[in-house]
Design an enzyme around this catalytic site. Structure first.
Site, mmCIF file in Angstrom:
data_model
loop_
_atom_site.group_PDB
_atom_site.id
_atom_site.type_symbol
_atom_site.label_atom_id
_atom_site.label_comp_id
_atom_site.label_asym_id
_atom_site.label_seq_id
_atom_site.Cartn_x
_atom_site.Cartn_y
_atom_site.Cartn_z
ATOM 1 N NE ARG A 39 -27.671 -49.003 2.248
ATOM 2 C CZ ARG A 39 -26.816 -48.017 2.495
ATOM 3 N NH1 ARG A 39 -25.604 -48.060 1.965
ATOM 4 N NH2 ARG A 39 -27.152 -47.002 3.247
ATOM 5 C CG HIS A 85 -36.303 -47.902 -0.735
ATOM 6 N ND1 HIS A 85 -35.826 -48.753 0.243
ATOM 7 C CD2 HIS A 85 -35.274 -47.741 -1.607
ATOM 8 C CE1 HIS A 85 -34.582 -49.087 -0.033
ATOM 9 N NE2 HIS A 85 -34.216 -48.487 -1.141
ATOM 10 C CE1 TYR A 129 -39.453 -42.339 -23.733
ATOM 11 C CE2 TYR A 129 -37.264 -42.750 -22.839
ATOM 12 C CZ TYR A 129 -38.154 -41.918 -23.485
ATOM 13 O OH TYR A 129 -37.748 -40.670 -23.884
#
Length: 751
Positions: A39, A85, A129
């Site tokens: 991580r 993931h 978007y």
């Protein structure tokens, strides 16, 4: 009745006792390792954390190359989350957005279309978007991934595979930097200039023994995407890169804009890395309202595409350098960017590496990728050569081949037996198209065969020679330098952050520039209560105190002054005048402001003047001279200057003037002696000034013998004794002295 959770027939014996300490240790260690490895820390080889690597891999699978069209970010995030993931979509989208922000990443890996946020800290548009595809830098990182360049491992659900590391034909770790907080460790690597890193890597290939100092001829220091100026010495930068730990002072870039008629304003064009412009402007505005920046009149944000912060000075006489120093000290126009090159060395071990070690590990990775790709290519060539040699046999015996295919039941077996063909070759001949039987095709096959044979010999030579491997790695690095350097790509490749020495300004000047200068009157009560009243008061009779308390000292000062307090314990405390409690009420006890012992009292207080010297005298008659610059304390604990042991205590602190000392004891005996007999110390007990059988020092006065000794009696009359009249009291230090002259005040004090 619901299902039983215990195994049938086990009763209550299926409960397994677990040692809580051991269980917690195991689970916490597993969590810590997971955070460190999967991580928070980047891999030294490709400079990526798993989430970024998975985004790159997913974008490659979606064929989002720089020359292809864009895809919705929602689709990319879905692909990453569904296959590789198993974390929240927002965290993946945040990581994707950051890779596209040219103010956050020095060499963006994602080419974004739509609203991807801005330097003001505004959020990007929702992922439905926005659209994205890879940049040239990302394709360089992925170069050769289909050619067995790196190992793959199963994904979290074991349905697919993902790369453990990317081939990394671009020095991504240092070029783009990284930051992360793991468990018990953190990483913080600033971005650098890729062309400089490539030059340093090429130098390291030529001279593997090169030191970090040699590499700094190429890598000057960090190169932040938002520019700015680094104000650190070369020695500090070298030490940071040698140890892998340190920091860089980064300042905004500004210029003084002349507005004619002697007026000017400061325009900031580049702000430090990771500073949000809107919050920066807010902070400066808050300091203005709080009157912490008295040299500054106003701040305006006139930014459009480029940054333009305007700082308006209070008046045209203000020194621009001093104004900026005060702003740098209080705001994020100057930040310290930490360096902590804590990375996963060889992808396995967390380690703090130096600049040289990071570049070495990247080069070793590039060499390993080269060898693996070469072996993969060699395998492909050998397969193709096998097929081509089969084709050539078929062309030489084309009529026989056609006959066997037409007449034999098992043509494959017959051909294999007839011309000693392999299974692959026989299969290839059988799958050949009729149009490939032209004469021209035979010529083409011979040409391809010869070319592949030559390539095979070249790869075998490469795999046999380490020198050739390093030569090829060097050639690849030169290509990366060409592609992303300032020559071919000036906008992306040019260095943005420059270096400068921080201008030298006196700390007191900067301190004064940060405080509005106003007259005040400092009032100290007998019980140690402090306050600062506005203005210089001449009439102190109106001051009120708590019951049983009264005025001890009052003196004029400015808010920019430092106030020194001397206590009976021989300690000096320093308090900034602007930090003193206001004049409303009775103020505050000094013990709230500084750490003063309960059994000590204030002897005196005064405005600090670094050019003066002070005479300190204790009750037992010991004393010495100390330069006032030496007594300033930088902490609440104060500075021990005069060493006194109970029942002795400090009694007097007098500014040095004149050439003689007059000292009076509680026994009303006075002694006059030359000041030259008193030593100058920075700390100590001092020497005996006057000897007493009982009692101690009452008062001391410094004066010029030529002008005589003066004192005032209780009714305010002034008495003066000339040098001749003082002869009987004159002596050497440490004498007992004689009874005070006629007319000396009953109080035993000179005033």
């Amino acid at each position: 009745m619901g299902k039983e959770l215990t195994p049938p027939g086990a009763g209550g014996d299926s409960i397994e006792p677990v040692d809580l300490k051991k269980a917690l240790e195991e689970r916490y260690l597993a969590y810590a390792l997971s955070t460190i490895m999967h991580r928070a820390l980047p891999d030294v080889r490709d400079g990526l954390k798993p989430v970024h690597r998975r985004i790159m891999h997913a974008m490659r699978l979606l064929r989002l190359n720089p020359d292809q069209g864009f895809a919705k970010c929602a689709r990319i995030v879905g692909e990453v989350m569904g296959k590789f993931h198993p974390h929240g979509d927002q965290s993946i989208y945040d990581a994707l957005v950051r890779l596209a922000q040219d103010f956050a990443v020095r060499y963006p890996l994602v080419d974004g279309q739509g609203n991807f946020g801005n330097i003001d800290g505004d959020n990007p548009a929702a992922m439905r978007y926005t659209e994205a595809r890879m940049t040239e830098v990302a394709t360089a990182l992925l170069e050769g991934i289909t050619e067995d360049a790196v190992d793959f491992r199963p994904t979290y659900n074991e349905e697919d595979e993902e790369p453990i590391v990317l081939p990394g034909a671009f020095p991504n770790l240092l070029a783009n930097g990284s930051s992360g907080i793991a468990v018990g460790m953190a990483t913080s690597i600033p971005p650098h200039n890729a062309a400089e890193l490539c030059d340093a890597a090429l130098h390291l290939i030529e001279k593997p023994q090169a030191s970090v100092s040699d590499l700094l001829h190429f890598v000057q220091g960090p190169d932040f995407p938002t520019g700015g100026i680094i104000v650190d010495s070369r020695d500090a930068i070298l030490e940071a890169y040698e140890t892998g730990r340190g920091g860089f002072r980064l300042r905004a870039r500004y210029f003084v804009e002349d507005q004619g008629r002697g007026t000017w304003q400061i325009v900031v064009t580049e702000i430090p890395y990771q500073v949000q412009k809107s919050k920066l402007v807010e902070k400066i505005a808050e300091l203005l309202i709080a009157r912490k920046l008295p040299l500054l009149e106003d701040v305006r944000d006139e930014s459009a595409e480029d940054i333009r912060l305007v700082l308006v000075p209070k008046s045209r006489t203000v020194d621009p350098g001093l104004l900026m120093e005060s702003v740098f000290k209080l705001t994020d126009l100057e930040v310290r960017f930490p360096l902590n090159m804590n990375v996963l060395s060889r992808g396995k071990v967390p380690n703090v590496l130096s600049l040289k070690q990071v570049l070495q590990e990247w080069l070793e990775h590039r060499k390993e990728v080269l060898i693996r790709r070469s072996r993969h290519r060699l395998g492909e060539i050998e397969k193709r050569l096998e097929v081509l040699s089969g084709y050539l046999i078929a062309y030489l015996n084309i009529d026989e081949v056609i006959r066997i295919i037409r007449e034999e039941d098992e043509p494959k077996q017959v051909m294999m037996a007839r011309w000693s063909l392999t299974d692959t070759q026989a299969e290839a001949i059988l799958n050949m198209r009729l149009r490939a039987l032209r004469k021209l095709e035979e010529f083409e096959i011979k040409k391809e065969f010869d070319a592949l044979s030559a390539e095979k010999a070249g790869i075998e030579a490469l795999l046999a020679s380490e020198a050739k491997q390093w030569q090829t790695v060097g050639w690849q690095i030169q290509k990366a330098r060409r592609d992303f350097g300032p020559e071919q790509n000036p906008e992306l490749g040019k260095r943005r952050t420059s270096f400068a020495e921080a201008p030298e300004h006196d700390d007191t000047d900067i301190y004064h520039a940060m405080i509005e200068k106003e007259p005040i009157t400092v009032v100290v009560s007998n019980k140690g209560w402090l306050r600062a009243l506005k203005g210089h008061l001449s009439d102190l009779s109106m001051l009120t105190f708590k019951e049983g308390d009264g005025l001890k000292i009052a003196f004029p000062a400015q808010t920019t002054d430092k106030i020194l307090f001397f206590t009976t314990g021989g300690k000096f405390y320093t308090v900034a005048a602007d930090r003193l409690p206001g004049g409303r009420g009775h103020g505050e006890p000094i013990r709230i402001i500084v750490d003063m012992e309960n059994d000590q009292d204030i002897v005196t207080a005064f405005v600090h003047d670094g050019s003066r010297k002070l005479l300190l005298v204790s009750r037992d008659g010991n004393g010495f001279v100390v330069p006032e610059a030496e007594v300033v304390a930088n902490t609440r604990k104060g500075k021990q200057v005069m060493n006194v042991k109970t029942p002795d205590e400090s009694r007097r602190c007098v500014p040095v003037s004149g050439d003689h000392v007059a000292i009076v004891g509680e026994n009303r005996k006075m002694l006059v002696f030359p000041l030259a007999q008193v030593p100058e110390l920075t700390r100590g007990k001092g020497v005996r000034l006057q000897r007493y059988k009982d009692g101690g020092t009452l008062d001391v006065k410094l004066f010029a013998i030529g002008q005589g000794l003066t004192w005032q009696d209780s009714s305010g009359r002034t008495f003066t004794r000339s040098k001749e009249e003082l002869v009987e009291w004159m002596g050497d230090r440490a004498a007992a002295g004689r009874m005070v002259p006629k007319g000396f005040p009953r109080s035993g004090k000179f005033s």
